[in-house]
Design an enzyme around this catalytic site. Sequence first.
Site, PDB file in Angstrom:
ATOM      1  N   ASP A 106      45.146   7.282  17.350  1.00  0.00           N
ATOM      2  CA  ASP A 106      43.719   7.577  17.239  1.00  0.00           C
ATOM      3  C   ASP A 106      43.497   9.040  17.602  1.00  0.00           C
ATOM      4  O   ASP A 106      44.398   9.838  17.400  1.00  0.00           O
ATOM      5  CB  ASP A 106      42.910   6.608  18.108  1.00  0.00           C
ATOM      6  CG  ASP A 106      41.547   6.303  17.492  1.00  0.00           C
ATOM      7  OD1 ASP A 106      40.900   7.257  17.032  1.00  0.00           O
ATOM      8  OD2 ASP A 106      41.141   5.139  17.456  1.00  0.00           O
TER       9      ASP A 106
ATOM     10  N   HIS B 260      52.577  17.466   8.275  1.00  0.00           N
ATOM     11  CA  HIS B 260      53.591  16.741   7.499  1.00  0.00           C
ATOM     12  C   HIS B 260      53.289  15.254   7.593  1.00  0.00           C
ATOM     13  O   HIS B 260      52.940  14.765   8.681  1.00  0.00           O
ATOM     14  CB  HIS B 260      55.005  16.989   8.043  1.00  0.00           C
ATOM     15  CG  HIS B 260      55.446  18.419   7.951  1.00  0.00           C
ATOM     16  ND1 HIS B 260      55.744  19.026   6.754  1.00  0.00           N
ATOM     17  CD2 HIS B 260      55.619  19.370   8.897  1.00  0.00           C
ATOM     18  CE1 HIS B 260      56.102  20.282   6.978  1.00  0.00           C
ATOM     19  NE2 HIS B 260      56.024  20.520   8.275  1.00  0.00           N
TER      20      HIS B 260
END
Length: 447
Positions: free
Chosen positions: A219, A294
């Site tokens: 989160d 990425h």
Amino acid sequence: MQVKNLLFSLGYFSVAWAQLADTSDYPIGPLTSSAAKWAAKICDITNYGAVADGETDAGPAILDAFNDCASGGVVNIPLGTFALATWVTLSGGNAWAINLEGIIVRTGTAGGNMIYIEHSTDFEIYSSRGEGAIQGYGYEFLSQGEYGPRLLRLYDVTNFAIHDIALVDSPAFHLTLDTCNQGEVYNMIIRGANEGGLDGIDLWGFDIWVHDVEVTNKDECVTVKSPANHILVEDIYCNWSGGCSMGSLGTDTDITKVVYNNIYTVNSNQMFMFKSNGGNGSVTDVTLQNFIGHENAYSLYIDAYWTEETLAAGDGVLYNSITFSNWTGTCADGAQRAPLYVWCPSTQPCTNIVIEDFAMWTESGSTEYYKCADAWGSGYCLHGGTEHTEYGTVTSTLTSAPSGYSAPTMPGQLTAGLGISTSIAIPTVPTTFFPGATPATARVYSG
Ligand SMILES: *[C@@H]1O[C@H](CO)[C@@H](O)[C@H](O)[C@H]1NC(C)=O
Ligand SMILES: *[C@@H]1O[C@H](CO)[C@@H](O)[C@H](O)[C@H]1NC(C)=O
Ligand SMILES: *[C@@H]1O[C@H](CO)[C@@H](O)[C@H](O)[C@H]1NC(C)=O
């Protein structure tokens, strides 16, 4: 140099900090050195009944030690494992510190906040040997499909620092700075389970510098909420996290002068997200620069129709003067989720959005797209000009990699998220948080 004054010692800070410093001349961080606090008074919790046996509740001892040192001194939590069965609210206090040498482990099961510090000034929590940690054993709740207490929350704290500690496996949020001012958070690692609702750092207030922090969870990595101004977040490693964001934003949003600089994000929901659903007020004068990503689902992401948030009254939050600069790397699937995705409120189009030097390519497939909706400014699919009217959605498709997208990776990246059913080991604080960057502040203990 203990006191950092934005106006008079700009040279001490990174270039990014100088971008923020205009009328603000408030010193950030504790006003009294840790050495002076140690010299003033030491309240060692073992003198108040705490036992490093991992079983005896250290809660009452921490409170008693605090009461004795609240007007100046150090609450010392020495080496060893201390159980926390009952939560502590430390209210007030000036010119004091907590030295967390040992490890606090959660044994209680109540909700709320394990450690709650409020109405305090000139405060520091750190580990002078850099090995202190709070272990929440969140897996005991999460594996049952439940959440438990939050780890550490500061409310109305001014002139503070939190550094050189690890926050591990919280059963809910890890660190919350609620209405805190003139503070610094650095040289930290936060490592939670691979689950939503386990936020890393949530903050609101003013004059806060968060730097050199690694977050693993699923989160919020480092998230700014409203109201906030003069916030600098830099050299952050979101290592299999949700990613950084701003929000959720609703009515009376009031955020200005925020810079995120050198943010490395891997395997997260997004590299940066602004999230709102309706609402009003504004986010203005924000710079998000030098981002590497990425394997993330979303990358550059404004979502003003974020339906996970209840629709708030208003025409929409105004996003104005937001600059995204120098974003490189790759995204998981750029044909499925646009790496450049700017979805503004049709009834409150975004204004003065600048996107420059954005070069990201997809990891799967051979195309990706950009999406802009009701967003005005310059760069990519944004509409230029001064009309600032609703125009709907425009997309553009790329069929080859943009030049310069290639970006370095961090060592030791995760190859899988951390589960929710087993305990998470306490990690050591890393020595770098962004490729090639050295932490702005040396470790407190180098031995
Ligand atoms: C936002 O909307 C609320 C509720 O409609 C209203 O009371 C408030 O004045 C509005 N705030 C701004 C900044 O427009
Ligand atoms: C862009 O960011 C990279 C790090 O990701 C940095 O090495 C490079 O100097 C930055 N470029 C500019 C023009 O600031
Ligand atoms: C990223 O997190 C994983 C899992 O916690 C850890 O093994 C790895 O060392 C971390 N990477 C760095 C650079 O700290």
